[in-house]
Design an enzyme around this catalytic site. Structure first.
Site, PDB file in Angstrom:
ATOM      1  N   HIS A 258       0.745  -1.382   0.061  1.00  0.00           N
ATOM      2  CA  HIS A 258      -0.102  -0.101  -0.004  1.00  0.00           C
ATOM      3  C   HIS A 258       0.858   1.323  -0.029  1.00  0.00           C
ATOM      4  O   HIS A 258       0.329   2.389  -0.418  1.00  0.00           O
ATOM      5  CB  HIS A 258      -1.032  -0.049   1.243  1.00  0.00           C
ATOM      6  CG  HIS A 258      -0.271   0.186   2.518  1.00  0.00           C
ATOM      7  ND1 HIS A 258       0.280  -0.841   3.410  1.00  0.00           N
ATOM      8  CD2 HIS A 258      -0.117   1.340   3.372  1.00  0.00           C
ATOM      9  CE1 HIS A 258       0.605  -0.332   4.529  1.00  0.00           C
ATOM     10  NE2 HIS A 258       0.521   0.924   4.463  1.00  0.00           N
TER      11      HIS A 258
ATOM     12  N   ASP B 177       0.952  -7.748   2.978  1.00  0.00           N
ATOM     13  CA  ASP B 177       1.123  -6.580   2.232  1.00  0.00           C
ATOM     14  C   ASP B 177       2.582  -6.156   2.012  1.00  0.00           C
ATOM     15  O   ASP B 177       2.930  -5.604   2.788  1.00  0.00           O
ATOM     16  CB  ASP B 177       0.293  -5.675   3.316  1.00  0.00           C
ATOM     17  CG  ASP B 177       0.259  -4.257   2.797  1.00  0.00           C
ATOM     18  OD1 ASP B 177       0.764  -3.930   1.560  1.00  0.00           O
ATOM     19  OD2 ASP B 177      -0.452  -3.329   3.018  1.00  0.00           O
TER      20      ASP B 177
ATOM     21  N   SER C  59       4.721   2.418   7.931  1.00  0.00           N
ATOM     22  CA  SER C  59       4.491   1.032   7.048  1.00  0.00           C
ATOM     23  C   SER C  59       5.659   0.891   6.247  1.00  0.00           C
ATOM     24  O   SER C  59       6.394   1.625   5.605  1.00  0.00           O
ATOM     25  CB  SER C  59       3.605   1.296   6.005  1.00  0.00           C
ATOM     26  OG  SER C  59       1.961   1.351   6.846  1.00  0.00           O
TER      27      SER C  59
END
Length: 281
Positions: free
Chosen positions: A78, A115, A191
């Site tokens: 993402h 992810d 992230s």
């Protein structure tokens, strides 16, 4: 779409005073070990030099250089979803702060609970880094730290932030680690950054998400989740050795138990809210 930001947070050795409760989604319940009262080890400093800022359009997050010679970087899917022509900008802070262009060579499918994305720098000049150690085991209660670019825009951030906590939960499928929970303070922009053993600096996993109450909008930065390197390392090593992107396809897992664990992470905080999407940084 989640906004990914950066930070200038100062290093602190203060430990968290308590663990937030979590339902173990695995069939195996490991006994938690007591965290040490201080994180005196400084092994994470070498690993910190590998942490980079990844910018894709107006969105940015973190990443870690896994192979300096080939310029291979691991981050989250993402973080790079807004990449233009499958390219992103990468800021490297050690030994010299500079920007490089990286190609997005692989992203897991949206259907995959892992992810992840793999980048490759177009040139590796000035990358003078020591070997990165990968953790081979995980212990509940061990001191950990998260290194990443969180909160403030890149113009205000001259180095990644470091937050401390403990590994509060390890979720497995069979004997295979598939999710790590830590009590480090994790915010937007972290992230793709590493979860490290605070004492040795060994890489435990890649930060993927924190938790949020979708009804109130409140986030829980001390309840966050990382993808264990044990779930990544074989595919990544094979890719680095062969330069064959097909080696990374095994990260597109469709294992139902893994899917269930990662899609149910919001239910850890609110079991009544079964239809809420998982929180992402």
């Amino acid at each position: 779409m989640t906004e990914i930001m950066t930070s200038l947070q100062q290093v602190s050795n203060q430990q968290l005073n308590h663990l937030l409760p979590i339902r173990d989604l695995s069939e195996k319940n490991d006994c938690a070990k007591t965290a040490s009262t201080s994180s005196s080890g400084l092994g994470f400093i070498k690993a910190m030099k590998r942490v980079v800022l990844v910018q894709a359009g107006s969105v940015w997050g973190s990443g870690i250089i896994m192979d300096a010679e080939k310029g291979i970087i691991l981050t989250c899917r993402h973080v790079v979803k807004s990449a233009i022509n499958s390219q992103v900008q990468v800021r490297i802070d050690f030994p010299l702060r500079h920007w490089k262009v990286a190609d997005v060579v692989f992203c897991t499918k949206m259907s995959s609970p892992l992810d992840l994305a793999v980048l490759q720098l177009q040139n590796t000049q000035y990358l003078n880094l020591t070997d990165l150690e990968i953790a081979s085991n995980y212990e509940k209660g061990q001191d950990v730290c998260v290194v990443g670019h969180a909160l403030f825009p890149r113009e205000l951030s001259m180095q990644p932030s470091i937050t401390y906590g403990v590994l509060s939960n390890l979720v497995t499928v069979g004997d295979n680690p598939i999710l790590l929970q830590s009590t480090c303070a994790v915010h937007s922009g972290a992230s793709g950054g590493p979860l490290l053993c605070a004492e040795t600096g060994k890489l435990l996993g890649i930060v993927a998400s924190n938790s949020k109450d979708t009804r109130s909008g409140a986030s829980f930065p001390h309840v966050n989740f990382s993808i264990p390197m044990a779930a990544i390392q074989t595919a990544l090593d094979d890719f680095i050795k062969s330069n064959n992107v097909q080696c990374l396809q095994m990260l597109n897992t469709s294992h139902k138990d893994i899917q269930r664990i990662w899609t149910l992470q919001d239910d850890i905080l609110s079991e009544e809210n079964h239809n809420s999407p998982q929180s992402r940084l």
